[in-house]
Design a protein around this motif. Structure first.
Motif, mmCIF file in Angstrom:
data_model
loop_
_atom_site.group_PDB
_atom_site.id
_atom_site.type_symbol
_atom_site.label_atom_id
_atom_site.label_comp_id
_atom_site.label_asym_id
_atom_site.label_seq_id
_atom_site.Cartn_x
_atom_site.Cartn_y
_atom_site.Cartn_z
ATOM 1 N N LEU A 97 2.667 -6.661 3.280
ATOM 2 C CA LEU A 97 1.832 -5.710 2.551
ATOM 3 C C LEU A 97 1.524 -4.480 3.412
ATOM 4 N N GLU A 98 1.356 -4.678 4.704
ATOM 5 C CA GLU A 98 1.144 -3.537 5.600
ATOM 6 C C GLU A 98 2.372 -2.628 5.608
ATOM 7 N N LYS A 99 3.537 -3.235 5.635
ATOM 8 C CA LYS A 99 4.777 -2.463 5.591
ATOM 9 C C LYS A 99 4.877 -1.680 4.281
ATOM 10 N N LEU A 100 4.504 -2.319 3.175
ATOM 11 C CA LEU A 100 4.555 -1.653 1.869
ATOM 12 C C LEU A 100 3.566 -0.492 1.815
ATOM 13 N N ARG A 101 2.379 -0.677 2.389
ATOM 14 C CA ARG A 101 1.387 0.409 2.441
ATOM 15 C C ARG A 101 1.946 1.602 3.209
ATOM 16 N N GLU A 103 5.084 2.363 3.753
ATOM 17 C CA GLU A 103 6.231 2.955 3.058
ATOM 18 C C GLU A 103 5.801 3.830 1.878
ATOM 19 N N THR A 104 4.775 3.374 1.165
ATOM 20 C CA THR A 104 4.345 4.093 -0.034
ATOM 21 C C THR A 104 3.276 5.131 0.262
ATOM 22 N N GLY A 105 2.485 4.913 1.312
ATOM 23 C CA GLY A 105 1.358 5.792 1.581
ATOM 24 C C GLY A 105 0.228 5.593 0.591
ATOM 25 N N GLU A 106 0.231 4.438 -0.098
ATOM 26 C CA GLU A 106 -0.789 4.168 -1.112
ATOM 27 C C GLU A 106 -1.512 2.844 -0.835
ATOM 28 N N THR A 107 -2.559 2.581 -1.604
ATOM 29 C CA THR A 107 -3.344 1.365 -1.434
ATOM 30 C C THR A 107 -2.595 0.153 -1.970
ATOM 31 N N ILE A 108 -2.622 -0.933 -1.210
ATOM 32 C CA ILE A 108 -1.973 -2.183 -1.609
ATOM 33 C C ILE A 108 -3.051 -3.249 -1.781
ATOM 34 N N ASN A 109 -2.995 -3.955 -2.895
ATOM 35 C CA ASN A 109 -3.992 -4.974 -3.215
ATOM 36 C C ASN A 109 -3.329 -6.350 -3.322
ATOM 37 N N LEU A 110 -4.084 -7.385 -2.949
ATOM 38 C CA LEU A 110 -3.645 -8.764 -3.110
ATOM 39 C C LEU A 110 -4.744 -9.530 -3.810
ATOM 40 N N GLY A 111 -4.385 -10.237 -4.888
ATOM 41 C CA GLY A 111 -5.393 -10.970 -5.644
ATOM 42 C C GLY A 111 -4.920 -12.351 -6.044
ATOM 43 N N ILE A 112 -5.886 -13.209 -6.387
ATOM 44 C CA ILE A 112 -5.583 -14.550 -6.868
ATOM 45 C C ILE A 112 -6.326 -14.791 -8.174
ATOM 46 N N PRO A 113 -5.740 -15.565 -9.105
ATOM 47 C CA PRO A 113 -6.429 -15.841 -10.359
ATOM 48 C C PRO A 113 -7.516 -16.898 -10.182
ATOM 49 N N VAL A 114 -8.713 -16.586 -10.628
ATOM 50 C CA VAL A 114 -9.835 -17.519 -10.562
ATOM 51 C C VAL A 114 -10.634 -17.385 -11.862
ATOM 52 N N ASN A 115 -10.747 -18.493 -12.592
ATOM 53 C CA ASN A 115 -11.536 -18.503 -13.824
ATOM 54 C C ASN A 115 -11.155 -17.354 -14.768
ATOM 55 N N LEU A 120 -9.953 -10.091 -5.865
ATOM 56 C CA LEU A 120 -9.285 -9.331 -4.809
ATOM 57 C C LEU A 120 -9.568 -9.987 -3.463
ATOM 58 N N VAL A 121 -8.513 -10.420 -2.762
ATOM 59 C CA VAL A 121 -8.688 -11.089 -1.477
ATOM 60 C C VAL A 121 -8.252 -10.212 -0.305
ATOM 61 N N SER A 122 -7.493 -9.156 -0.586
ATOM 62 C CA SER A 122 -7.083 -8.247 0.485
ATOM 63 C C SER A 122 -6.824 -6.868 -0.104
ATOM 64 N N LYS A 123 -7.209 -5.841 0.651
ATOM 65 C CA LYS A 123 -7.012 -4.464 0.210
ATOM 66 C C LYS A 123 -6.654 -3.617 1.413
ATOM 67 N N LEU A 124 -5.448 -3.062 1.401
ATOM 68 C CA LEU A 124 -4.963 -2.269 2.518
ATOM 69 C C LEU A 124 -4.897 -0.809 2.085
ATOM 70 N N GLU A 125 -5.801 -0.008 2.598
ATOM 71 C CA GLU A 125 -5.871 1.390 2.191
ATOM 72 C C GLU A 125 -5.109 2.278 3.151
ATOM 73 N N SER A 126 -4.454 3.276 2.604
ATOM 74 C CA SER A 126 -3.732 4.263 3.404
ATOM 75 C C SER A 126 -4.604 5.491 3.590
ATOM 76 N N SER A 127 -4.315 6.235 4.644
ATOM 77 C CA SER A 127 -5.071 7.468 4.880
ATOM 78 C C SER A 127 -4.799 8.504 3.797
#
Length: 255
Positions: A97-101, A103-115, A120-127
């Motif tokens: 996900l860091e590599k994808l951030r 490469e894109t220069g954009e925010t990358i999010n990781l989430g899991i389904p709950v109820n 959202l369990v991880s959020k990698l923001e780009s400058s």
């Protein structure tokens, strides 16, 4: 670079062959006989049988007496249960996900389904990114987010019906899909392409592309690229989709 130097030296060829046997048993729709295993693994019957007998003694495989076919043993169940309970998708996915951030220069999010929501369990923001409303630990609708719709697209007909029967499709923005038939149509498109689109459906002026992280029958979560709508040109969208699917493949291979 010398290929031999870049590869780790492995010990225990029998362990490797045992892993090949388990992989073969896992992938076959019908339990194989000794002859079928030997042929499928390109290994002699005698060698294959010796390894199978050891694995059978350990409870890793079981031979059905009537059919003479081999199946995975129940001794593997506690190992699988422990592995799943201790698995942290965020740690596995982080470098990809860091590599994808980057490469894109954009925010990358990781989430899991709950109820029936996406947490959202991880959020990698780009400058280069603008600040979005989502926060780690917060949740969003399955039906209005790219990650959520990517997950919904993996549901069986019965699972989707239960979700729709118990979920009120309330508008979050003026673009939110609130009609069940329209949502079903959108999910079919996601199944065909492998990528979910959130076009200002969960947050005004935000555009997201999402994909699931799934291996075999286990769903681990989903991730997305989030960008301001004005920066999502057709060219960037096509490039982001390629990068998203490449990252999905890399993470799923690492699981």
């Amino acid at each position: 670079m010398d290929t031999q130097e870049s590869q780790p030296k492995l010990y225990g060829s029998v362990l490797i062959k045992a892993k090949e046997i388990m992989d073969y048993l896992l992938m076959q729709p019908k339990s194989p006989t000794l002859a079928e295993l030997s042929r499928g693994l390109n290994s002699s019957k005698s060698t294959t049988l010796k390894i199978l007998k050891t694995m059978e003694h350990l409870g890793f495989v079981r031979r059905e007496e009537e059919t003479k076919r081999y199946v995975l043993g129940t001794q593997l169940i506690p190992y699988a249960t422990k592995a799943i309970s201790s698995f942290d998708i965020a740690n596995v996915a982080q470098p990809y996900l860091e590599k994808l951030r980057d490469e894109t220069g954009e925010t990358i999010n990781l989430g899991i389904p709950v109820n029936q929501r996406i947490v959202l369990v991880s959020k990698l923001e780009s400058s280069n990114s603008i600040r979005l409303q989502s926060t780690i630990g917060g949740s969003m609708n399955m039906y209005s987010s790219a990650m959520g719709k990517a997950v919904l697209a993996t549901y069986s007909a019965d699972q989707l019906k239960r979700f729709l029967d118990t979920t009120d499709l309330r508008p979050v923005t003026q673009n939110t899909i609130t009609n069940q038939n329209e949502l079903r149509h959108d999910l079919k498109l996601i199944q065909e392409v492998g990528v979910a689109v959130d076009n200002e459906e969960n947050e005004p002026e935000a555009f997201c592309l999402g994909a699931v992280l799934k291996k075999d029958t286990q769903l681990y979560g989903a991730f997305s690229i989030s960008t301001p709508k004005y920066r999502m040109t057709p060219e960037r969208r096509a490039g982001f989709i390629r990068m998203l699917l490449n990252t999905q493949h890399e993470i799923q291979e690492a699981i």
